[in-house]
Scaffold this active site. Structure first.
Site, mmCIF file in Angstrom:
data_model
loop_
_atom_site.group_PDB
_atom_site.id
_atom_site.type_symbol
_atom_site.label_atom_id
_atom_site.label_comp_id
_atom_site.label_asym_id
_atom_site.label_seq_id
_atom_site.Cartn_x
_atom_site.Cartn_y
_atom_site.Cartn_z
ATOM 1 N N ASP A 67 0.839 -1.165 -0.244
ATOM 2 C CA ASP A 67 0.170 0.176 -0.027
ATOM 3 C C ASP A 67 0.618 1.218 0.195
ATOM 4 O O ASP A 67 2.168 1.407 0.341
ATOM 5 C CB ASP A 67 -1.117 -0.206 1.286
ATOM 6 C CG ASP A 67 -0.504 -0.569 2.396
ATOM 7 O OD1 ASP A 67 0.972 0.089 2.883
ATOM 8 O OD2 ASP A 67 -0.959 -0.919 3.348
ATOM 9 N N ASN A 135 -7.543 -3.189 14.224
ATOM 10 C CA ASN A 135 -8.847 -3.452 13.921
ATOM 11 C C ASN A 135 -8.774 -4.904 13.079
ATOM 12 O O ASN A 135 -10.120 -5.413 12.462
ATOM 13 C CB ASN A 135 -9.079 -2.592 13.660
ATOM 14 C CG ASN A 135 -8.925 -1.884 12.452
ATOM 15 O OD1 ASN A 135 -8.065 -2.742 11.926
ATOM 16 N ND2 ASN A 135 -9.339 -0.766 11.499
ATOM 17 N N HIS A 137 -7.515 -5.092 10.075
ATOM 18 C CA HIS A 137 -7.245 -5.149 8.527
ATOM 19 C C HIS A 137 -5.395 -5.454 8.745
ATOM 20 O O HIS A 137 -4.500 -5.563 8.946
ATOM 21 C CB HIS A 137 -6.877 -3.130 8.709
ATOM 22 C CG HIS A 137 -5.931 -2.217 9.308
ATOM 23 N ND1 HIS A 137 -5.899 -1.067 8.981
ATOM 24 C CD2 HIS A 137 -4.501 -2.893 9.161
ATOM 25 C CE1 HIS A 137 -4.421 -0.640 9.115
ATOM 26 N NE2 HIS A 137 -3.779 -1.574 9.920
ATOM 27 N N GLU A 142 -9.995 -2.207 5.441
ATOM 28 C CA GLU A 142 -10.134 -1.811 6.305
ATOM 29 C C GLU A 142 -11.878 -2.669 6.627
ATOM 30 O O GLU A 142 -11.866 -3.357 5.958
ATOM 31 C CB GLU A 142 -10.383 -0.555 6.535
ATOM 32 C CG GLU A 142 -9.332 0.190 6.921
ATOM 33 C CD GLU A 142 -8.669 0.610 7.919
ATOM 34 O OE1 GLU A 142 -8.843 -0.216 8.976
ATOM 35 O OE2 GLU A 142 -8.041 1.663 7.804
#
Ligand code: PGA
Length: 240
Positions: A67, A135, A137, A142
């Protein structure tokens, strides 16, 4: 899924670096999927050490990063391109033209995503390195009701902006968007190495590895992959 726990981060980092070096020694033209964040830094350090010791050459490999932020130049110290140069690429013999990251400065972001997917299709990843967000990800995929297969633009969640704010002067400076490989692209890697370090990753690691497979925890989709190697320090591995 193979889970290995290590008494120290040093041991974990050495093991992971050795794994990558073994892959490169047995397949000098290997394609590696790389990650940013605090998790891989020690692994890259060990790889650089081994390179300096003359044990491995990266001259023929290809790398794809997961990313990149939208709107940051590669020279910006917060960009992932900068991170990779600082921690790995700047110290090894990997040619610049075979180290790929999504271009977050592209005028046409959709076209950039398609271009990245086409390159990934042409050079499938042998081993993909992954950290995990609090979380769940992976990359910047996400938690959501649905997930994307391919490379796409994401709006970053508040908790991710907060987690990443530590690298910026203020919360306002954290880019709100990123380009990320999709979960489908990640799952196409032949082998996935998921790394977790620290007590703050213990709960999400348990959820990802032993909980239900759900888009609420994107890392849980790794349970569907045939070849996942999970490396955990003692703290992150407390509940698995
Ligand atoms: P970290 O980030 O390695 O800095 O903990 C991992 C991630 O958010 O994917």
């Amino acid at each position: 899924m193979i889970i290995r726990k290590f008494d120290s981060r040093e041991e974990l980092d050495s093991y992971a670096a050795q794994y990558f070096i073994y892959i490169i020694q047995t397949k000098p033209t290997a394609t590696l999927g790389l990650a940013t964040g605090s998790t891989p830094i020690g692994i890259y350090e060990k790889m650089v050490e081994r390179y300096r010791g003359g044990e491995v050459s990266f001259a023929q490999i290809t790398t794809f990063n997961l990313d990149e932020y939208v709107g940051l130049q590669p020279q910006n110290e917060q960009s992932y391109a900068y991170f990779m140069n600082r921690h790995l690429f700047g110290h090894i013999d990997l040619p610049d033209n075979r180290a790929f990251l999504p271009n977050g400065m592209a005028a046409d972001l959709a076209a950039e995503c398609s271009r990245y997917d086409a390159m990934l299709a042409a050079q499938p990843i042998d081993v993909q390195l992954l950290g995990i967000g609090h979380n769940g990800h992976i990359g910047f995929n996400e938690p959501d009701r649905t997930l994307h297969g391919g490379t796409h633009v994401v709006e970053l969640k508040r908790e991710t902006l907060e987690a990443n704010a530590r690298f910026f002067a203020s919360m306002d400076e954290v880019p709100k968007q990123a380009i990320t490989m999709g979960v489908g692209s990640i799952l196409k890697a032949r082998t996935i190495m998921l790394v977790g370090k620290g007590a703050d990753k213990a709960d999400i690691m348990k959820q990802a590895l032993t909980g239900p497979i759900t888009t609420d925890c994107p890392a849980s989709l790794l349970q569907t992959h045939a070849n996942v190697l999970v490396l955990l320090d003692r703290e992150a591995g407390r509940y698995v």
